[in-house]
Each structure stands twice: as structure tokens, then as C-alpha cells.
Design a protein around this motif. Sequence first.
Motif, PDB file in Angstrom:
ATOM      1  N   ARG A   1      35.722  30.513  44.529  1.00 50.74           N
ATOM      2  CA  ARG A   1      37.089  30.901  44.829  1.00 50.74           C
ATOM      3  C   ARG A   1      37.681  31.634  43.629  1.00 50.74           C
ATOM      4  NH1 ARG A   1      40.484  26.166  47.257  1.00 50.74           N
ATOM      5  NH2 ARG A   1      40.114  25.304  45.169  1.00 50.74           N
ATOM      6  N   GLU A   2      38.400  32.702  43.888  1.00 49.57           N
ATOM      7  CA  GLU A   2      38.978  33.490  42.802  1.00 49.57           C
ATOM      8  C   GLU A   2      40.468  33.715  43.044  1.00 49.57           C
ATOM      9  OE1 GLU A   2      37.815  37.584  42.432  1.00 49.57           O
ATOM     10  OE2 GLU A   2      37.554  37.839  44.585  1.00 49.57           O
ATOM     11  N   GLY A   3      41.188  33.784  41.934  1.00 51.91           N
ATOM     12  CA  GLY A   3      42.609  34.079  42.012  1.00 51.91           C
ATOM     13  C   GLY A   3      42.840  35.553  42.284  1.00 51.91           C
TER      14      GLY A   3
ATOM     15  N   TYR B   1      51.362  38.374  38.756  1.00 51.84           N
ATOM     16  CA  TYR B   1      50.055  38.431  38.103  1.00 51.84           C
ATOM     17  C   TYR B   1      49.022  38.839  39.145  1.00 51.84           C
ATOM     18  CZ  TYR B   1      52.748  35.543  34.913  1.00 51.84           C
ATOM     19  OH  TYR B   1      53.725  35.068  34.079  1.00 51.84           O
ATOM     20  N   TYR B   2      48.078  39.680  38.713  1.00 54.43           N
ATOM     21  CA  TYR B   2      47.077  40.179  39.643  1.00 54.43           C
ATOM     22  C   TYR B   2      45.695  40.159  39.006  1.00 54.43           C
ATOM     23  CZ  TYR B   2      51.040  41.999  42.265  1.00 54.43           C
ATOM     24  OH  TYR B   2      52.204  42.112  42.979  1.00 54.43           O
ATOM     25  N   ALA B   3      44.707  39.903  39.830  1.00 51.40           N
ATOM     26  CA  ALA B   3      43.329  40.099  39.383  1.00 51.40           C
ATOM     27  C   ALA B   3      43.076  41.594  39.245  1.00 51.40           C
ATOM     28  CB  ALA B   3      42.369  39.493  40.405  1.00 51.40           C
ATOM     29  N   ASP B   4      42.208  41.960  38.309  1.00 51.60           N
ATOM     30  CA  ASP B   4      41.919  43.377  38.084  1.00 51.60           C
ATOM     31  C   ASP B   4      41.406  44.049  39.349  1.00 51.60           C
ATOM     32  OD1 ASP B   4      40.674  42.964  34.671  1.00 51.60           O
ATOM     33  OD2 ASP B   4      42.702  43.191  35.458  1.00 51.60           O
ATOM     34  N   SER B   5      40.691  43.311  40.164  1.00 48.77           N
ATOM     35  CA  SER B   5      40.066  43.884  41.350  1.00 48.77           C
ATOM     36  C   SER B   5      41.071  44.302  42.422  1.00 48.77           C
ATOM     37  CB  SER B   5      39.070  42.881  41.956  1.00 48.77           C
ATOM     38  OG  SER B   5      39.727  41.667  42.294  1.00 48.77           O
ATOM     39  N   VAL B   6      42.304  43.827  42.323  1.00 49.64           N
ATOM     40  CA  VAL B   6      43.287  44.147  43.358  1.00 49.64           C
ATOM     41  C   VAL B   6      44.512  44.884  42.814  1.00 49.64           C
ATOM     42  CG1 VAL B   6      42.574  42.121  44.673  1.00 49.64           C
ATOM     43  CG2 VAL B   6      44.603  41.985  43.213  1.00 49.64           C
TER      44      VAL B   6
ATOM     45  N   CYS C   1      52.528  30.240  35.706  1.00 50.54           N
ATOM     46  CA  CYS C   1      51.596  30.757  36.695  1.00 50.54           C
ATOM     47  C   CYS C   1      50.232  31.016  36.066  1.00 50.54           C
ATOM     48  CB  CYS C   1      52.116  32.080  37.261  1.00 50.54           C
ATOM     49  SG  CYS C   1      53.271  31.880  38.616  1.00 50.54           S
ATOM     50  N   SER C   2      49.210  30.995  36.895  1.00 44.87           N
ATOM     51  CA  SER C   2      47.874  31.372  36.457  1.00 44.87           C
ATOM     52  C   SER C   2      47.093  31.827  37.680  1.00 44.87           C
ATOM     53  CB  SER C   2      47.157  30.198  35.781  1.00 44.87           C
ATOM     54  OG  SER C   2      46.625  29.309  36.748  1.00 44.87           O
ATOM     55  N   LEU C   3      45.927  32.355  37.437  1.00 47.52           N
ATOM     56  CA  LEU C   3      45.013  32.723  38.526  1.00 47.52           C
ATOM     57  C   LEU C   3      43.808  31.790  38.546  1.00 47.52           C
ATOM     58  CD1 LEU C   3      45.131  36.632  38.312  1.00 47.52           C
ATOM     59  CD2 LEU C   3      46.366  35.117  39.861  1.00 47.52           C
ATOM     60  N   THR C   4      44.009  30.588  37.984  1.00 46.01           N
ATOM     61  CA  THR C   4      42.950  29.579  37.936  1.00 46.01           C
ATOM     62  C   THR C   4      43.214  28.536  39.009  1.00 46.01           C
ATOM     63  OG1 THR C   4      42.700  29.929  35.569  1.00 46.01           O
ATOM     64  CG2 THR C   4      41.786  27.895  36.485  1.00 46.01           C
ATOM     65  N   ASP C   5      42.290  28.373  39.922  1.00 44.10           N
ATOM     66  CA  ASP C   5      42.567  27.512  41.072  1.00 44.10           C
ATOM     67  C   ASP C   5      42.788  26.049  40.685  1.00 44.10           C
ATOM     68  OD1 ASP C   5      39.138  27.324  42.458  1.00 44.10           O
ATOM     69  OD2 ASP C   5      39.918  27.031  40.430  1.00 44.10           O
ATOM     70  N   ARG C   6      42.158  25.577  39.622  1.00 45.13           N
ATOM     71  CA  ARG C   6      42.304  24.164  39.279  1.00 45.13           C
ATOM     72  C   ARG C   6      43.705  23.836  38.753  1.00 45.13           C
ATOM     73  NH1 ARG C   6      38.832  26.145  35.328  1.00 45.13           N
ATOM     74  NH2 ARG C   6      39.724  26.212  33.224  1.00 45.13           N
ATOM     75  N   ASP C   7      44.490  24.856  38.483  1.00 41.92           N
ATOM     76  CA  ASP C   7      45.865  24.639  38.014  1.00 41.92           C
ATOM     77  C   ASP C   7      46.831  24.342  39.162  1.00 41.92           C
ATOM     78  OD1 ASP C   7      45.735  27.189  35.402  1.00 41.92           O
ATOM     79  OD2 ASP C   7      45.135  25.071  35.402  1.00 41.92           O
ATOM     80  N   TYR C   8      46.375  24.527  40.391  1.00 37.79           N
ATOM     81  CA  TYR C   8      47.251  24.412  41.555  1.00 37.79           C
ATOM     82  C   TYR C   8      47.007  23.105  42.299  1.00 37.79           C
ATOM     83  CZ  TYR C   8      48.659  29.218  40.822  1.00 37.79           C
ATOM     84  OH  TYR C   8      49.177  30.365  40.282  1.00 37.79           O
TER      85      TYR C   8
END
Length: 125
Positions: free
Chosen positions: A45-47, A59-64, A105-112
Motif C-alpha cells: 500500500r502506498e500513500g 501532500y502528494y506522492a511524486d507519481s501523482v 500529515c504523512s503519506l505513511t499508512d502506519r500513521d493512520y
Amino acid sequence: RVQLVESGGDSVQAGGSLRLSCAASGYAYSTNCVGWFRQAPGKEREGVAAIYPGGGSTYYADSVKGRFTIFKDNSKNTVNLQMNSLKPEDTAMYYCAARFPGYDCSLTDRDYEFWGQGTQVTVSS
């Protein structure tokens, strides 16, 4: 109790657009960071994107970056993900998630801490 419900997933052709929506109950978006994540078959899973409480920072992943936009609709208490110029590699189950109030905020799933059930996005070439 926080509940998140995603909607808007569909099958589209490459280059198309979709808007995903995350409806929340049990808390106010103004105090919780909300993120969108995705998981493709066989991949971790990716943010994808996240929006800071109050809607001030995103915040955005580079891919999007440049293709996806995360934004709040305060009138509907939803956090939406506008996805443009979709690519086959965007195919995945998309989840929205929320953090406890007061955390960055973060794009790390374990933070949610809170997660919806997901909505499927399929992009064909």
C-alpha cells in the motif's frame, strides 16, 4: 466512532479522469489529517495524497503530482481526490484514512488509525 466511506471508483481508459470521495462521520475534518492510499495486486500500500487539518496544506506522492488533487468539501464533510490523466499504473484499490486529531500529515499508512473499505479504480490502456 470514526467511520470513513469511499466512493467514486470506476473503470476508465488511460487519459481519463475520476473523482473519489471520502465521507466521514464521527469527527470533523478540520482537526484530522486525511489521506488517500492505494494498493495494487501484489504491491504494498502506498500513500497518494494527504490534506492537513483545515485544508491548508496538501501532500502528494511524486507519481501523482500534477495529475491528482486532494481537496475538502466542507459543505458535504468529504475529502475528495480528483484524478486526471489517469494511467494504467494507477489501477488499484483506493482507501481513505484519517489520523487522530493533532498529528501532522504523512503519506505513511502506519500513521493512520481509521480506514475506509476502499473503492476500486481500474485504468485500461
